[in-house]
Design an enzyme around this catalytic site. Sequence first.
Site, short mmCIF file in Angstrom:
data_model
loop_
_atom_site.label_atom_id
_atom_site.label_comp_id
_atom_site.label_asym_id
_atom_site.label_seq_id
_atom_site.Cartn_x
_atom_site.Cartn_y
_atom_site.Cartn_z
N LEU A 16 0.83 -1.21 0.00
CA LEU A 16 0.00 0.00 0.00
C LEU A 16 0.86 1.25 0.00
CD1 LEU A 16 -2.94 -0.87 2.42
CD2 LEU A 16 -2.90 -0.89 -0.08
N GLY A 73 2.85 1.99 8.83
CA GLY A 73 3.99 1.13 9.12
C GLY A 73 3.66 0.07 10.15
N GLY A 74 4.43 -1.02 10.13
CA GLY A 74 4.26 -2.09 11.11
C GLY A 74 4.06 -3.44 10.45
N SER A 76 2.04 -6.32 9.02
CA SER A 76 0.74 -6.19 8.35
C SER A 76 -0.07 -7.48 8.32
CB SER A 76 0.95 -5.71 6.91
OG SER A 76 1.72 -6.64 6.18
N SER A 112 -7.36 -2.09 11.27
CA SER A 112 -7.67 -3.24 10.43
C SER A 112 -9.03 -3.82 10.76
CB SER A 112 -6.60 -4.31 10.64
OG SER A 112 -6.96 -5.53 10.02
N ASN A 113 -9.63 -4.47 9.77
CA ASN A 113 -10.86 -5.21 10.02
C ASN A 113 -10.65 -6.36 11.00
OD1 ASN A 113 -10.95 -8.02 8.26
ND2 ASN A 113 -9.59 -6.51 7.36
N TYR A 137 -2.32 -9.90 15.64
CA TYR A 137 -2.35 -8.72 14.78
C TYR A 137 -3.57 -7.86 15.08
CZ TYR A 137 -2.95 -5.95 10.51
OH TYR A 137 -3.15 -4.91 9.63
N LYS A 141 -3.91 -3.92 16.70
CA LYS A 141 -4.66 -2.81 16.11
C LYS A 141 -5.73 -2.30 17.08
CE LYS A 141 -2.39 -2.55 12.28
NZ LYS A 141 -1.57 -1.36 11.96
N ARG A 175 -14.55 -13.93 0.02
CA ARG A 175 -14.58 -13.03 1.18
C ARG A 175 -14.34 -11.59 0.75
NH1 ARG A 175 -10.54 -10.95 4.53
NH2 ARG A 175 -11.33 -10.30 6.59
#
Length: 268
Positions: A16, A73-74, A76, A112-113, A137, A141, A175
């Site tokens: 991204l 950043g980070g 993912s 994030s979702n 993860y 978030k 999905r």
Amino acid sequence: MTFAKPVLLTGAAGALGSWLRPQLLARYGALISSDIAPIEAPLPGETFVQCDLADGVAVERLVSQAGPIVHFGGQSVEAPFHRIMASNILGTYNMFESARRNSNKRIVFASSNHVIGFHETTTRLDAESVMKPDGYYGVSKAFGENLASLYVDKHGLEIACLRIGTSIPEPKDARHLATWLAYDDLLSLIDACLTAPELGFEVIYGASANDRGWWDNSKTRYVRWTPKDNAERFAAKLLPNGDQRDQNDIAVRFQGGPFCSQNYDRQN
């Protein structure tokens, strides 16, 4: 639109980030890009700073040069906890704290979702829905969103938390027909957050206007954003015989998909 100091983009070497670099540069006129990994070559008007988000001194130095922050950043994807902790937990703290210390008021944070991944796909969610992370993860978030809330309430920062779905050039599986975020819609969402007259603390689901979507942004307070693309135009290609997936499969039943089924060993 231009700002007094360049926009800072972290995660600039990622998928991204690599796409966003020229887009943000063209939109805002100056850009500081950063990542723990190098990039091939800075663009005209772009400054690249290699930085480990877990290094608080380096992050402080980076943030001091910048204006608004687009923090992508980070780590993912799902990973062992120690790796998640360094980049996504400590790294996000370092970013927000450095922003506070340097009066960088506005941040667009790539959440994030997977913060809400253990909600079932039959449930429609909004910004007030309970967090149900689907892995380390997602937990990281969720931490970032709660930390953002703290820094807005206690220190007056303005932070938009983007619960990004699946932002790739086009959907690849069933999905994604619910979670896809087209690149152009991602860019317009970031722009809406950076240019909103007021931001405060905002949680926004990052998905295009997908017919099969699970998320509702009607409770956003400050950001006015209308996505334009729709994953449904890929449905015939991805599901030529309709959706024949097992709806009891953990990766199908829950919104987090394969993040939910990874290491899943619950017996009831």
